[in-house]
Design an enzyme around this catalytic site. Structure first.
Site, PDB file in Angstrom:
ATOM      1  CE1 TYR A  72     -23.327  29.604 -66.065  1.00  0.00           C
ATOM      2  CE2 TYR A  72     -22.421  27.873 -67.440  1.00  0.00           C
ATOM      3  CZ  TYR A  72     -23.022  29.105 -67.314  1.00  0.00           C
ATOM      4  OH  TYR A  72     -23.324  29.836 -68.446  1.00  0.00           O
ATOM      5  CG  HIS A  73     -17.809  26.105 -60.484  1.00  0.00           C
ATOM      6  ND1 HIS A  73     -16.518  26.452 -60.861  1.00  0.00           N
ATOM      7  CD2 HIS A  73     -18.248  25.230 -61.423  1.00  0.00           C
ATOM      8  CE1 HIS A  73     -16.210  25.821 -61.982  1.00  0.00           C
ATOM      9  NE2 HIS A  73     -17.240  25.074 -62.340  1.00  0.00           N
ATOM     10  N   PRO A  74     -21.862  27.360 -57.863  1.00  0.00           N
ATOM     11  CG  PRO A  74     -24.199  27.200 -58.029  1.00  0.00           C
ATOM     12  CD  PRO A  74     -22.933  27.057 -58.835  1.00  0.00           C
TER      13      PRO A  74
ATOM     14  CG  ASP B 124     -20.506  30.948 -59.168  1.00  0.00           C
ATOM     15  OD1 ASP B 124     -20.002  29.810 -59.378  1.00  0.00           O
ATOM     16  OD2 ASP B 124     -21.123  31.576 -60.045  1.00  0.00           O
TER      17      ASP B 124
END
Length: 553
Positions: A469-471, A295
């Site tokens: 919020y970039h998993p 992330d």
């Protein structure tokens, strides 16, 4: 009930893939748990802080206590709505750097070099450039795709002041960070069209539904049905009943990098010992399922404003009502922008060949959850390193499909991360100390002037670092002889026939920037893998700072 292809998830990857399959004449059913995206909270760009904090639209996932971040539990919003996370995100559009995709190929993702993915980025875009300013690199961009890419008007003087400050600090300007040159300061792009959020639902799902080949079935996907080593359908629950949709050709998972590995494991595909511990029959022992979780971690560096030019003047009931009413009746005004209208990508040090720090500039000091931190006029940048070496995992909480997975990002577990963060904070302060911004700065709110030493910066990151919020990465793509690869470069799950993955789970390493664009590209490209076709590669040479080995800027 059956179709040629059954897709789990109506998000960024699943929507693009379904659109292209339907366009080719295939019958597709998407299983989606979330509901309608109607209403201003989703469709109005400036309202972006609302849907990601509403149970109606968000799965409500969160991390386990993060040991290197003071054991804090971090929210991890994922879209529970048609369009998936593209319906609740910040609408920022970033392709990533060419070096990201070349690295994928080096790690075994054959056919996913930048030259291979560029045609798919171009196919999916209708790019509007910097209309009215005569700026852009048209040959690098797409002009007839479903996804509209626009830039905000940059009416607020702070947007251009930020870009000018970057140049004063010695960094280049870039006309198009999604084109030839990512490195530098410039205008930020967004998935906004005619004043409205241009989500994957608006770009792909609605046109596909009109064609008659797509059906969306609402329900909770429980598992992939695998018979004699082949995926034959999807078991799902709706109205308290368990049903099965049969796939004549393939099942394709596009349920997000957090729910895709969960569904794989519930289906018997994953680390054998973990599955047996939950009483699940092992059909394919793939230890990489749920591993390699990555992330972007970020902080908000916030400044009190010297002059009343920020958006704080609208941060009251009357101001919000005025902005909302203008948007409802005209689709114009402040409500028609996500307010991320300028940005930057820089390198943290000499010897770094392409940018590893990203900035989103925002002309108000406010959190993603809508809570103001600064009282009065202020502004901020969201900043963080792009290529952390820390890795986490997604595992099962139980064998019950209704239970959320166990999410451990393990942020800041690699020692190199701390050094990168110290550089982030100090380089940012230098930028805001340039004349173009210094005249707007009254004082630094966060971290604050008292945070100077390495130890003080480390404490600040521990206390204030948040997920961007970039998993991604939990079903990593690689060659079939790689024991930790989950899918091959065609997206096929290794060890199971007729099953693919088409979302950010397959990323070997997180890309440089926001993930919605790369996730949509993944759906576009994976559709061609399914259909047995391929767009020709385009060997265009991206700009790399010629002095990167010896200079930081």
């Amino acid at each position: 009930m059956e179709a040629d292809y059954v897709v789990i998830g109506a998000g960024s990857g699943g929507s693009a893939l379904a659109y292209r399959l339907c366009e080719a004449g295939k019958k597709v059913i998407i299983v989606e748990f979330g509901g309608s995206d109607a209403g201003p909270f989703i469709q109005m760009p400036a309202a972006l802080s609302y849907p990601m904090n509403m149970k109606m639209y968000d799965w409500g996932l969160s991390s386990e206590p993060e040991p290197h971040l003071n054991n804090r539990v971090l929210a991890t919003p994922r879209g529970k709505v048609i369009g998936g996370s593209s319906s609740i995100n910040g609408m920022v559009y970033v392709r990533g750097h060419a070096g990201d995709y070349d690295h994928w190929a080096e790690q075994g993702a054959d056919g996913w070099r930048f030259a291979d993915v560029l045609p798919y980025f171009k196919r999916m875009e209708t790019w509007h450039g910097d209309e009215g300013r005569g700026v852009g690199e048209a040959e690098w961009r797409g002009h007839s795709g479903p996804l509209h890419i626009t830039r905000g008007p940059r009416d607020n003087p702070l947007f251009d002041a930020f870009i000018e400050a970057g140049q004063q600090a010695g960094y280049p300007a870039t006309e198009d960070y999604n084109g030839r040159q990512q490195e530098g300061f410039g205008a930020m792009e967004a998935t906004i069209w005619k004043g409205r959020r241009w989500s994957a639902a608006n770009a792909y799902l609605r046109p596909a539904l009109k064609g008659g080949n797509l059906q969306i079935v609402r329900g909770l996907a429980r598992r992939v049905v695998i018979e004699n080593g082949r995926a034959t359908g999807v078991e799902f629950e709706r109205g308290g009943k368990v049903e099965v949709i049969r796939a004549r050709a393939e099942v394709i998972l596009a349920a997000s990098s957090l729910n895709t590995p969960k569904i794989l494991m519930l289906s018997g595909v994953g680390p054998a010992a973990h599955l047996r511990a939950h009483g699940i029959t092992v059909l394919a022992d793939r230890p990489g399922v749920g591993a390699n979780l990555q992330d972007h971690l970020e902080v908000y560096m916030q400044y009190a404003a010297q002059h009343p030019v920020t958006l704080y003047k609208y941060w009251n009931l009357l101001g919000k009502a005025t902005v909302g009413a203008q948007w409802l009746f005209t689709r114009r005004g402040l409500g028609a922008s996500n307010q991320f209208e300028s940005c930057a990508f820089i390198r943290s040090d000499s010897g770094v060949d392409y940018p590893d720090i990203q900035y989103h500039f925002l002309p108000i000091a406010v959190r993603y959850d809508g809570k103001t931190v600064a009282e009065g006029h202020g502004f901020q940048v969201h900043v963080g390193p792009m290529r952390s070496k820390s890795r986490g995992s997604v595992t099962l909480r139980s064998a019950d499909p209704r239970d959320n997975p166990v999410i451990r990002f393990n942020y800041m577990s690699h020692p190199d991360d701390w050094d990168e963060w110290r550089k982030c904070i100090r380089l940012t302060r230098e930028i805001f100390g340039q004349p173009a911004m210094a005249g707007h700065v009254k004082r630094e709110i966060q971290p604050g002037a008292g945070v100077q030493s390495d130890a003080e910066i480390d404490d600040f990151v521990r206390a204030h670092g948040e997920s961007a919020y970039h998993p991604c990465g939990t079903a990593r793509m690689g060659r079939r002889d790689d024991p930790m690869a989950v899918v091959d470069p065609e997206g096929r799950v290794i060890g199971v026939e007729g099953l693919r993955v088409a979302d950010s789970s397959i990323f070997p390493r997180v890309t440089n920037g926001n993930l919605n664009g790369p996730s949509i590209m993944t759906g576009e490209k994976m559709a061609d893998h399914v259909l047995g076709r391929r767009l020709p590669s385009e060997n265009m040479e991206p700009w790399v700072n010629p002095n990167w080995r010896t200079a930081q800027r």
